[in-house]
Design a protein around this motif. Structure first.
Motif, PDB file in Angstrom:
ATOM      1  N   VAL A   1      64.609  34.926  56.390  1.00  0.00           N
ATOM      2  CA  VAL A   1      65.300  35.671  57.454  1.00  0.00           C
ATOM      3  C   VAL A   1      66.603  35.534  56.586  1.00  0.00           C
ATOM      4  CG1 VAL A   1      66.926  35.338  59.837  1.00  0.00           C
ATOM      5  CG2 VAL A   1      64.563  34.797  59.377  1.00  0.00           C
ATOM      6  N   ALA A   2      66.967  34.856  55.772  1.00  0.00           N
ATOM      7  CA  ALA A   2      68.365  34.739  55.562  1.00  0.00           C
ATOM      8  C   ALA A   2      68.498  35.642  54.162  1.00  0.00           C
ATOM      9  CB  ALA A   2      68.516  33.164  54.248  1.00  0.00           C
ATOM     10  N   ASP A   3      66.991  36.056  53.313  1.00  0.00           N
ATOM     11  CA  ASP A   3      67.427  37.064  52.769  1.00  0.00           C
ATOM     12  C   ASP A   3      67.373  38.063  53.253  1.00  0.00           C
ATOM     13  OD1 ASP A   3      67.324  35.242  50.811  1.00  0.00           O
ATOM     14  OD2 ASP A   3      65.038  35.719  50.497  1.00  0.00           O
ATOM     15  N   VAL A   4      67.730  38.992  54.463  1.00  0.00           N
ATOM     16  CA  VAL A   4      67.853  39.825  55.277  1.00  0.00           C
ATOM     17  C   VAL A   4      68.634  40.465  56.085  1.00  0.00           C
ATOM     18  CG1 VAL A   4      66.898  41.376  57.015  1.00  0.00           C
ATOM     19  CG2 VAL A   4      65.380  40.452  55.451  1.00  0.00           C
ATOM     20  N   ILE A   5      69.414  39.023  56.596  1.00  0.00           N
ATOM     21  CA  ILE A   5      71.202  38.912  57.186  1.00  0.00           C
ATOM     22  C   ILE A   5      71.888  39.839  56.281  1.00  0.00           C
ATOM     23  CG2 ILE A   5      72.621  37.890  58.513  1.00  0.00           C
ATOM     24  CD1 ILE A   5      69.429  38.606  60.140  1.00  0.00           C
TER      25      ILE A   5
ATOM     26  N   HIS B   1      67.791  29.358  76.590  1.00  0.00           N
ATOM     27  CA  HIS B   1      66.475  30.065  76.629  1.00  0.00           C
ATOM     28  C   HIS B   1      66.517  31.377  75.547  1.00  0.00           C
ATOM     29  CE1 HIS B   1      67.619  28.615  80.712  1.00  0.00           C
ATOM     30  NE2 HIS B   1      66.501  27.159  79.732  1.00  0.00           N
ATOM     31  N   LEU B   2      67.763  32.128  75.616  1.00  0.00           N
ATOM     32  CA  LEU B   2      68.074  33.168  74.537  1.00  0.00           C
ATOM     33  C   LEU B   2      67.290  32.727  73.410  1.00  0.00           C
ATOM     34  CD1 LEU B   2      70.906  34.852  75.581  1.00  0.00           C
ATOM     35  CD2 LEU B   2      68.399  35.800  75.993  1.00  0.00           C
ATOM     36  N   ASN B   3      67.945  32.406  72.467  1.00  0.00           N
ATOM     37  CA  ASN B   3      67.380  31.813  70.825  1.00  0.00           C
ATOM     38  C   ASN B   3      65.772  31.526  71.436  1.00  0.00           C
ATOM     39  OD1 ASN B   3      69.369  31.583  70.106  1.00  0.00           O
ATOM     40  ND2 ASN B   3      69.960  29.690  70.528  1.00  0.00           N
ATOM     41  N   PHE B   4      65.547  30.686  71.922  1.00  0.00           N
ATOM     42  CA  PHE B   4      64.522  30.382  72.463  1.00  0.00           C
ATOM     43  C   PHE B   4      63.205  31.568  72.221  1.00  0.00           C
ATOM     44  CE2 PHE B   4      59.944  29.196  74.908  1.00  0.00           C
ATOM     45  CZ  PHE B   4      59.155  28.464  74.290  1.00  0.00           C
ATOM     46  N   LEU B   5      63.020  32.602  73.318  1.00  0.00           N
ATOM     47  CA  LEU B   5      62.618  33.614  73.152  1.00  0.00           C
ATOM     48  C   LEU B   5      62.346  34.519  72.000  1.00  0.00           C
ATOM     49  CD1 LEU B   5      63.512  34.697  76.824  1.00  0.00           C
ATOM     50  CD2 LEU B   5      61.822  34.649  76.442  1.00  0.00           C
ATOM     51  N   PHE B   6      63.561  34.819  71.345  1.00  0.00           N
ATOM     52  CA  PHE B   6      64.621  35.240  70.359  1.00  0.00           C
ATOM     53  C   PHE B   6      62.536  34.895  69.473  1.00  0.00           C
ATOM     54  CE2 PHE B   6      66.526  36.321  66.605  1.00  0.00           C
ATOM     55  CZ  PHE B   6      66.501  38.160  66.818  1.00  0.00           C
ATOM     56  N   ASP B   7      63.332  33.251  69.310  1.00  0.00           N
ATOM     57  CA  ASP B   7      62.278  33.115  67.896  1.00  0.00           C
ATOM     58  C   ASP B   7      60.585  32.697  67.965  1.00  0.00           C
ATOM     59  OD1 ASP B   7      64.630  32.881  66.239  1.00  0.00           O
ATOM     60  OD2 ASP B   7      65.109  30.779  66.391  1.00  0.00           O
ATOM     61  N   HIS B   8      60.327  33.043  69.642  1.00  0.00           N
ATOM     62  CA  HIS B   8      59.041  32.647  69.825  1.00  0.00           C
ATOM     63  C   HIS B   8      58.445  33.670  70.260  1.00  0.00           C
ATOM     64  CE1 HIS B   8      60.841  28.426  69.265  1.00  0.00           C
ATOM     65  NE2 HIS B   8      59.107  28.325  68.660  1.00  0.00           N
ATOM     66  N   VAL B   9      59.118  34.950  71.042  1.00  0.00           N
ATOM     67  CA  VAL B   9      57.960  35.968  70.958  1.00  0.00           C
ATOM     68  C   VAL B   9      57.148  36.123  70.475  1.00  0.00           C
ATOM     69  CG1 VAL B   9      59.292  37.825  70.242  1.00  0.00           C
ATOM     70  CG2 VAL B   9      58.714  38.487  71.952  1.00  0.00           C
TER      71      VAL B   9
ATOM     72  N   ASN C   1      63.935  38.172  64.160  1.00  0.00           N
ATOM     73  CA  ASN C   1      63.376  36.640  64.543  1.00  0.00           C
ATOM     74  C   ASN C   1      62.759  36.446  63.533  1.00  0.00           C
ATOM     75  OD1 ASN C   1      61.514  38.252  64.785  1.00  0.00           O
ATOM     76  ND2 ASN C   1      61.006  37.998  66.768  1.00  0.00           N
ATOM     77  N   GLN C   2      62.397  34.994  63.408  1.00  0.00           N
ATOM     78  CA  GLN C   2      61.720  34.466  63.464  1.00  0.00           C
ATOM     79  C   GLN C   2      59.935  34.841  62.810  1.00  0.00           C
ATOM     80  OE1 GLN C   2      62.081  31.730  61.227  1.00  0.00           O
ATOM     81  NE2 GLN C   2      64.014  31.328  61.791  1.00  0.00           N
ATOM     82  N   ARG C   3      59.016  35.866  63.429  1.00  0.00           N
ATOM     83  CA  ARG C   3      58.646  36.731  63.258  1.00  0.00           C
ATOM     84  C   ARG C   3      58.588  37.827  62.219  1.00  0.00           C
ATOM     85  NH1 ARG C   3      53.900  35.747  64.428  1.00  0.00           N
ATOM     86  NH2 ARG C   3      53.430  35.163  66.094  1.00  0.00           N
ATOM     87  N   PHE C   4      60.176  38.916  62.061  1.00  0.00           N
ATOM     88  CA  PHE C   4      60.257  38.973  61.165  1.00  0.00           C
ATOM     89  C   PHE C   4      59.609  38.724  59.935  1.00  0.00           C
ATOM     90  CE2 PHE C   4      62.804  41.204  58.301  1.00  0.00           C
ATOM     91  CZ  PHE C   4      62.720  42.710  58.525  1.00  0.00           C
ATOM     92  N   ALA C   5      60.213  37.186  59.556  1.00  0.00           N
ATOM     93  CA  ALA C   5      59.809  36.643  58.412  1.00  0.00           C
ATOM     94  C   ALA C   5      57.934  36.067  58.050  1.00  0.00           C
ATOM     95  CB  ALA C   5      60.942  35.110  57.985  1.00  0.00           C
ATOM     96  N   GLY C   6      58.236  36.075  59.502  1.00  0.00           N
ATOM     97  CA  GLY C   6      56.589  35.641  59.128  1.00  0.00           C
ATOM     98  C   GLY C   6      55.342  36.970  58.888  1.00  0.00           C
TER      99      GLY C   6
END
Length: 858
Positions: free
Chosen positions: A76-80, A36-44, A65-70
């Motif tokens: 994401v891999a270049d930021v973490i 659930h957390l992963n879903f919220l984290f990536d789809h918020v 999250n993926q919204r950061f990249a979008g």
């Protein structure tokens, strides 16, 4: 937590969380599992990120999250695992760090709006950052949420731009907006209304009484009728003209237009519209009525010409100015009255400009019907219709013949010498500047001559200025006759002329040609001048300088030519001299010496020395001559022969003379007081001092009077040259000197313009024989005979004689035998400081009295 380089998932797992859920079956805390957390984290819909606090303004991304990249366009891999300095744009970094610090320090969530440039473009976000505070009060994590409002802000900006455009369109249209409410009768106006009528923006009532308070009484009925027609349905729009009272009290014309808005039942609700200032349009109607009056009564000649160039009509002033009646000129072209004195292409240029710009103005020559020429200022303007096609050309002419004559006279007076007709200094310098520009462009050169008539002042003083003017006119004619047609001859000053030889100067052959030209000028000036019954002989001194050899600017060329001319005068006059840089160095040295001299006189650093004057019978010192000495701090002693003429030339002699007088009065007073000596001291006076005014003399007289020294203590020495001009002011000054208890001595007798009339006119007490007669004095010589004659003459006229320059005992013996009263020179003493002379007075035994001294026993 994975580090950069580890096999981290695309979306790192966020920290565990729990949510409080409620439903129809009851309420309770339901744990959210990792899915659930992963879903919220990536789809918020918002950007979420977690930062590890490393300390000292250092923060590292541990989860995004993926919204950061979008949103940012960063993977994401270049930021973490990277610190914020490597990810966040530099322009936003300081703002971000400041809010991070505030979140950690306060323990509270921070909110701000941030605009940053990312690979995906410029983004605007509403940012919230919350600190994870631990039990010990420290903070190891920050969680951030960014709500992307880029599109929202873009739309707001577009709406703002649209609103701004609407306002600008309304503003530039010159119209003012208004709104009328049917139920209240209130008229609300917007700011542009105030600009038009000067009324306040507050709502206005539209009752008849209120309307009458600001609308013109004659227009109130028309306004009411138009509004009533709209409200009754007779018309769909309001369109009415009328006058309203401006705040300044004037009436302005406005046009009101509007549209009625009705409710669903068709009942009037409100009316929206604009007002426009049509005062200008109304005034045009009035101006058209005045146009005919102006046309008929104008003092300027007006012609209306059709596009084909044929005259359609003219006004009465046209007839008065050019002589043609309307029926004689209508249908003809303006060239009928052109005088044909202007440039042949001027009329083609006029039409070309009219076609290009629609207007032309300038000066032209026209011809009256009777044939005389008129200078006129003519302006032509194209009158176009609504389709921008030329309908007419309006030609207006003003007679400026008298003005042109006055301008030509003023220009000639400002640029030409009234006496000789030659260009004056101003025009010559203008032509000299043109010659410099032309020489620079063409790579050539030229020669400048400055000519000064020698001793021309004597001519004016002996024959009068009227005859002097005749000589100047003849000198100008000779200069013109002796120069080429391409050369420029000018009168530069009173008796100074200048010649610009335009032929290029080259070393060698041309130098000889220039010298020949200068000599020809000198020879022409040496020819006799016939002035009435008088035949006068003059000479000229010429200075020569070359461009670009000697100088490349106008000021230096003129200065160098003048320096060369003065050098020619110093070398004996009646000759020419070329400028050399040695002259420049001498002139600079002279300017520096004057500067130093001015400073020394201001600081009273020049010293007064005294040279004893000895009684030739007794050897006693009862007289002395005061002499000024200058010991320059760098150059050492400078001769008075060098610096006294500079003092006279610059006027410093007046200030220096007062200083010397004050010093002599002080020293003599001290000698008389301390030694009870009968001492008489002479002071040399320059003509400049005597001509400087009564105030200077009065100050000196006051000094002597206040010092309390006896009469006849001071002797004022003057030269024969001072008496040459027979100046009444000088005569008056000399008489006042005697009236104030001082005596006069005539210095350098026999070397200048010796005249017995001077001795008769002025009450001189002493006559000084110049050293020129003493230095070669020997028995049986002419010098002895002259000295003997001068001494005999002076005694017969009641004057005592002082011989200057006595250096040998033989000279002293011969002078004593001839009856000379006093001697002055190096045989007795050099000039000495005041203290040394005072010591001799105190001892009573000056050094020239001793064993073997050829004086009688005393």
């Amino acid at each position: 937590m994975s580090r950069p380089g580890d096999d981290a998932p695309a979306s790192p797992t966020p920290p565990s969380a729990a949510v409080q859920a409620s439903g129809p079956m009851g309420a309770g805390v339901v744990p959210l599992d990792q899915r659930h957390l992963n879903f919220l984290f990536d789809h918020v819909a918002d950007v979420i990120f977690f930062l590890e606090v490393l300390g000292a303004d250092r923060y590292r991304f541990v989860a995004v999250n993926q919204r950061f990249a979008g949103t940012t366009g960063l993977r994401v891999a270049d930021v973490i695992g990277k610190e914020i300095d490597e990810v966040i744009p530099p322009a936003s970094l300081e703002l971000v760090k400041r809010h991070y610090r505030q979140a950690i320090e306060t323990g509270k969530t921070q909110h701000w709006e941030e605009v940053s440039n990312y690979p995906s473009g410029t983004k605007t976000g509403e940012v919230s950052v919350s600190p994870a505070i631990e039990a010990d009060g420290g903070c190891c994590f920050l969680m951030g949420v960014v709500h992307d409002v880029t599109e929202q802000r873009r739309r707001q900006q577009e709406l703002s731009i649209l609103e701004q455009r609407w306002r600008l369109a309304l503003e530039f249209s010159g119209a003012g907006a208004w709104e009328w409410q049917a139920d209240t009768g209130l008229l609300t106006v917007f700011p542009a209304w105030q600009d038009i009528v000067g009324m306040a923006v507050a709502p206005l009532r539209t009752t008849r009484a209120a309307l009458a308070s600001w609308a013109h009484p004659d227009d109130v009925a028309d306004i009411e009728h138009a509004v009533a027609g709209l409200l009754s349905g007779r018309s769909e729009r309001l369109d009415v003209e009328g006058r309203v009272r401006h705040r300044d009290g004037s009436w302005i014309w406005i046009r009101a237009q509007g549209k009625l808005m009705v409710d669903t039942g068709g009942k009037p609700k409100r009316m929206l519209g604009t007002i426009t200032d049509i005062s200008a349009i109304k005034s045009i109607q009035h101006e058209l009525e005045l146009g005919a009056i102006v046309f008929q009564n104008s003092h300027e000649a007006i012609a209306v010409v059709d596009p084909g160039g044929r005259i359609l009509t003219v006004n009465p002033a046209f007839t008065r100015m050019r002589g043609y009646l309307p029926d004689e000129i209508v249908g003809k072209a303006p060239r009928v009255y052109n005088a044909g004195l202007d440039d042949a292409n001027i009329y083609d240029a006029i039409w070309e400009q009219l076609h290009a710009t629609g207007q032309w103005c300038g000066e032209l020559w026209s011809r009256h019907k009777d044939g005389h020429v008129i200078a006129e200022y003519r302006s032509i303007a194209a009158a176009c219709g609504a389709d921008r096609q030329v309908r007419y050309y309006i030609e207006i002419g003003t007679d400026v013949t008298e003005t042109k004559k006055a301008e030509e006279l003023a220009w000639r007076q400002g640029n030409y010498d009234a006496l000789t007709g030659l260009p004056n200094r101003q025009l010559f310098l203008d032509r000299l500047g043109q010659a410099i520009e032309r020489a620079r462009e063409e790579g050539g050169g030229f020669t400048l001559l400055v000519i000064d008539l020698d001793r021309f002042k004597d001519v004016n003083e002996t024959l009068g200025h009227s005859k002097g003017d005749l000589i100047l006119k003849e000198a100008a004619r000779r200069l013109i006759d002796g120069t080429g047609e391409n050369d420029t001859v000018a009168r530069f000053g009173a008796d100074e002329f200048a010649v610009l030889l335009r032929s290029a100067f080259q070393p060698g052959a041309d130098r000889q040609a220039v010298g020949e030209a200068a000599q020809a000028i000198i020879d022409s000036m040496a020819q006799p001048f016939l002035v009435g019954d008088e035949t006068l002989h003059l000479s000229a001194s010429v200075g020569i300088t070359h461009y670009p050899k000697d100088a490349t600017d106008m000021e230096s060329l003129v200065k160098h030519a003048n320096q060369a001319m003065h050098t020619a005068k110093e070398q004996g006059r009646n000759r020419y001299a070329y400028f050399s840089h040695i002259m420049q160095e001498r002139a600079q040295a002279r300017r520096q010496l004057i500067k130093d001299l001015r400073a020394c006189i201001a600081a009273e650093r020049l010293k007064v020395h005294y040279q004893p004057i000895i009684c030739l019978e007794t050897g006693q010192m009862r007289k002395a001559e005061s002499l000024v000495r200058w010991n320059h701090p760098q150059k050492g002693p400078i001769s008075p022969v060098e610096f006294i003429p500079l003092c006279e030339e610059t006027g410093l002699i007046v200030e220096l003379g007062e200083q010397i007088f004050k010093t002599v009065v002080r020293d003599v007073g001290r000698w008389i007081r301390d030694n009870h000596a009968e001492m008489q001291v002479s002071i040399n006076v320059s003509p400049v001092q005597l001509l400087s005014g009564h105030e200077v003399s009065e100050r000196c007289f006051r000094m002597a009077r206040n010092a309390g020294i006896p009469d006849r203590t001071l002797v004022i020495e003057v030269t024969e040259g001072m008496l040459l001009d027979n100046n009444p002011f000088v005569i008056q000054q000399l008489r006042q000197i005697v009236d104030h208890g001082m005596e006069l001595a005539l210095d350098d007798f026999g070397t200048g313009y010796s005249s017995l009339s001077y001795l008769k006119k002025f009450n001189f007490h002493f006559l000084k024989i110049d050293r020129a007669f003493v230095m070669h004095l020997a028995a049986g010589t002419t010098d002895y005979a002259l000295c003997d004659a001068i001494i005999t003459m002076a005694h017969k006229l009641g004057m005592q004689v002082i011989a200057e320059g006595v250096e040998t005992e033989e000279q002293m013996r011969l002078l004593r035998e001839a009856g000379c009263d006093f001697g002055q020179g190096l045989l007795f003493s050099r000039p000495v400081p005041a203290d040394e002379l005072g010591g001799w007075l105190a001892s009573g035994a000056p050094p020239w009295i001793g064993p073997g001294t050829p004086f009688p026993d005393v």
